[in-house]
Motif scaffolding. Structure first.
Motif, PDB file in Angstrom:
ATOM      1  N   ASP A  31      42.648  23.378  35.352  1.00 41.05           N
ATOM      2  CA  ASP A  31      42.613  24.725  35.914  1.00 41.05           C
ATOM      3  C   ASP A  31      41.688  25.602  35.089  1.00 41.05           C
ATOM      4  O   ASP A  31      41.717  25.586  33.857  1.00 41.05           O
ATOM      5  N   ALA A  32      40.841  26.360  35.766  1.00 44.81           N
ATOM      6  CA  ALA A  32      39.938  27.298  35.107  1.00 44.81           C
ATOM      7  C   ALA A  32      40.080  28.654  35.773  1.00 44.81           C
ATOM      8  O   ALA A  32      40.156  28.747  37.002  1.00 44.81           O
ATOM      9  N   ASP A  33      40.109  29.689  34.969  1.00 43.28           N
ATOM     10  CA  ASP A  33      40.237  31.058  35.468  1.00 43.28           C
ATOM     11  C   ASP A  33      39.148  31.938  34.868  1.00 43.28           C
ATOM     12  O   ASP A  33      39.404  32.795  34.011  1.00 43.28           O
ATOM     13  N   PRO A  34      37.890  31.738  35.286  1.00 43.29           N
ATOM     14  CA  PRO A  34      36.793  32.520  34.711  1.00 43.29           C
ATOM     15  C   PRO A  34      36.875  33.995  35.095  1.00 43.29           C
ATOM     16  O   PRO A  34      37.550  34.371  36.064  1.00 43.29           O
ATOM     17  N   ALA A  35      36.187  34.816  34.325  1.00 40.13           N
ATOM     18  CA  ALA A  35      36.273  36.267  34.479  1.00 40.13           C
ATOM     19  C   ALA A  35      35.648  36.742  35.784  1.00 40.13           C
ATOM     20  O   ALA A  35      34.660  36.198  36.265  1.00 40.13           O
ATOM     21  N   LEU A  59      36.885  20.787  37.081  1.00 35.43           N
ATOM     22  CA  LEU A  59      37.385  22.133  36.827  1.00 35.43           C
ATOM     23  C   LEU A  59      37.674  22.823  38.163  1.00 35.43           C
ATOM     24  O   LEU A  59      36.802  22.904  39.030  1.00 35.43           O
ATOM     25  N   THR A  60      38.869  23.335  38.330  1.00 36.24           N
ATOM     26  CA  THR A  60      39.237  24.043  39.560  1.00 36.24           C
ATOM     27  C   THR A  60      39.118  25.544  39.338  1.00 36.24           C
ATOM     28  O   THR A  60      40.075  26.207  39.000  1.00 36.24           O
ATOM     29  N   ALA A 220      36.093  28.902  31.076  1.00 40.25           N
ATOM     30  CA  ALA A 220      37.265  28.511  31.852  1.00 40.25           C
ATOM     31  C   ALA A 220      38.488  29.353  31.502  1.00 40.25           C
ATOM     32  O   ALA A 220      39.346  29.596  32.358  1.00 40.25           O
ATOM     33  N   LYS A 221      38.571  29.809  30.268  1.00 39.37           N
ATOM     34  CA  LYS A 221      39.706  30.617  29.829  1.00 39.37           C
ATOM     35  C   LYS A 221      39.504  32.108  30.090  1.00 39.37           C
ATOM     36  O   LYS A 221      40.356  32.921  29.743  1.00 39.37           O
ATOM     37  N   GLY A 222      38.365  32.473  30.668  1.00 38.62           N
ATOM     38  CA  GLY A 222      38.106  33.880  30.949  1.00 38.62           C
ATOM     39  C   GLY A 222      37.906  34.698  29.696  1.00 38.62           C
ATOM     40  O   GLY A 222      38.450  35.793  29.565  1.00 38.62           O
ATOM     41  N   GLN A 223      37.098  34.186  28.768  1.00 38.50           N
ATOM     42  CA  GLN A 223      36.816  34.868  27.496  1.00 38.50           C
ATOM     43  C   GLN A 223      35.340  35.242  27.438  1.00 38.50           C
ATOM     44  O   GLN A 223      34.542  34.607  26.743  1.00 38.50           O
ATOM     45  N   PRO A 224      34.932  36.287  28.170  1.00 39.32           N
ATOM     46  CA  PRO A 224      33.509  36.608  28.281  1.00 39.32           C
ATOM     47  C   PRO A 224      32.851  37.021  26.975  1.00 39.32           C
ATOM     48  O   PRO A 224      31.676  36.722  26.751  1.00 39.32           O
ATOM     49  N   ALA A 293      32.887  49.178  36.303  1.00 47.04           N
ATOM     50  CA  ALA A 293      33.289  47.833  36.703  1.00 47.04           C
ATOM     51  C   ALA A 293      34.631  47.526  36.063  1.00 47.04           C
ATOM     52  O   ALA A 293      34.810  47.694  34.850  1.00 47.04           O
ATOM     53  N   VAL A 294      35.579  47.053  36.847  1.00 42.63           N
ATOM     54  CA  VAL A 294      36.948  46.823  36.392  1.00 42.63           C
ATOM     55  C   VAL A 294      37.230  45.314  36.410  1.00 42.63           C
ATOM     56  O   VAL A 294      36.949  44.630  37.398  1.00 42.63           O
ATOM     57  N   ARG A 295      37.782  44.780  35.323  1.00 41.27           N
ATOM     58  CA  ARG A 295      38.141  43.368  35.246  1.00 41.27           C
ATOM     59  C   ARG A 295      39.312  43.116  36.204  1.00 41.27           C
ATOM     60  O   ARG A 295      40.308  43.861  36.228  1.00 41.27           O
ATOM     61  N   VAL A 296      39.199  42.059  36.986  1.00 45.24           N
ATOM     62  CA  VAL A 296      40.259  41.673  37.909  1.00 45.24           C
ATOM     63  C   VAL A 296      41.261  40.791  37.160  1.00 45.24           C
ATOM     64  O   VAL A 296      40.893  39.781  36.578  1.00 45.24           O
ATOM     65  N   SER A 297      42.506  41.176  37.202  1.00 42.46           N
ATOM     66  CA  SER A 297      43.553  40.402  36.533  1.00 42.46           C
ATOM     67  C   SER A 297      44.098  39.358  37.509  1.00 42.46           C
ATOM     68  O   SER A 297      44.452  39.653  38.644  1.00 42.46           O
ATOM     69  N   TYR A 298      44.185  38.123  37.017  1.00 38.27           N
ATOM     70  CA  TYR A 298      44.788  37.058  37.823  1.00 38.27           C
ATOM     71  C   TYR A 298      45.188  35.895  36.940  1.00 38.27           C
ATOM     72  O   TYR A 298      44.840  35.870  35.763  1.00 38.27           O
TER      73      TYR A 298
END
Length: 298
Positions: A31-35, A59-60, A220-224, A293-298
């Motif tokens: 599972d990947a949750d990019p920013a 990677l999903t 993948a961890k959403g760490q920009p 620009a607002v980061r989307v939380s998910y």
């Protein structure tokens, strides 16, 4: 130097290069949750999604909030919409080759020539393969060939997946830049900056695999911010390169978004993740224009 890798894949199909990608076992799905960010203004929504242009399978990332934003969008925007192979080859030949004068090896400092030759040999490339190309072109190819051997492929990259999904859903896809423009960014670099690109690429070759693995994990961890440090720190040594490849482009893309906000609709914009983090990011350029620009939380 990882910003070079976006263009490298465009060129590999056009150059006389060996087929060096190796068969890799398909890994377990991860599972990947990019920013993802969003900009909204009076009936217009623009999603900003940062990509890693080349990935291994498994990677999903095209699910959850990313898929929801894509499905809700009526226009898809990428850095570049690829021309056909013949057109790309013409562009490359016109801009990346140097048919006369000293060879590329001769142009390198004496201390670098053996290292350059050894790098080519290690990748199974003949010593004269890059004799008649410009330094930036050699650097792009030398930066990506080791990754191909490790199983990274643009076919698994977000741009390829997004383009296919857009076609399936009959969504229009536009590019922020043309192939001529992207290649032109490198062509406008001074000779000193181009040689510097190649020097840095040669220095990085031994650690390409671990560094790329770290970048993908951070993406993948959403760490920009961590990803931006990996992708953009190497540009600090050359203000010229940083301006041409990063800052000026981010400013232009922020201007594109500002203008697009004047037209109602929903846009899904996917660009390299290094452009969406750090003090010179697209979001920071938007802030200078009074756009949040607002980061989307998910």
């Amino acid at each position: 130097m990882f910003l070079l890798r976006r263009l490298a894949f465009l060129f590999l199909a056009c150059a006389a290069m060996p087929a060096c990608a190796q068969q890799q076992a398909v890994p377990k799905v991860q599972d990947a949750d990019p920013a993802l960010w969003v900009v909204k203004d009076h009936g217009t929504t623009v999603y900003l999604f940062g990509t890693i242009h080349v990935l291994k399978p498994g990677l999903t990332w095209f699910d959850e909030a990313v898929r929801k934003a894509f499905d809700a969008s009526d226009q898809i925007v990428l850095e570049l919409v690829l021309p056909d192979a013949a057109a790309m080859q013409r562009i490359v030949v016109a801009n990346a080759t140097q048919p006369t004068g000293p060879t590329l090896t001769q142009r390198l400092p004496p201390a670098r020539r053996k290292q350059f030759g050894d790098a080519l040999a290690g990748l199974g490339i003949s010593a004269d393969a890059f004799d008649r190309v410009k330094p930036w072109f050699a650097a792009t190819n030398l930066s990506i060939l080791p990754l191909m051997k490790l199983g990274y492929d643009p076919a698994n990259g977000p741009e390829t997946i997004i383009t296919a999904q857009a076609k399936a859903q009959n969504k229009p896809v536009v590019g922020l830049e043309t192939a001529e423009q992207q290649i032109g960014f490198f062509g406008q670099l001074s000779d000193k900056a181009q040689i510097g690109f190649l020097d840095a690429t040669l220095d990085e070759l031994p650690k390409v695999g671990p560094t790329m693995s770290t970048m993908v994990e951070e993406w993948a961890k959403g760490q920009p911010d961590a990803l931006a440090r990996e992708m953009n720190d190497s540009l600090k040594a050359s203000p010229e390169v940083a301006r041409v490849l990063l800052v000026d482009r981010n400013k232009r893309w922020a201007g594109w978004i500002q203008n697009r906000l004047k037209t109602p609709g929903t846009v899904f914009m996917a660009v390299g993740a290094g452009h969406l983090a750090g003090p010179q990011s697209v979001q920071q350029q938007l802030a200078k224009l009074g756009i949040r620009a607002v980061r989307v939380s998910y």
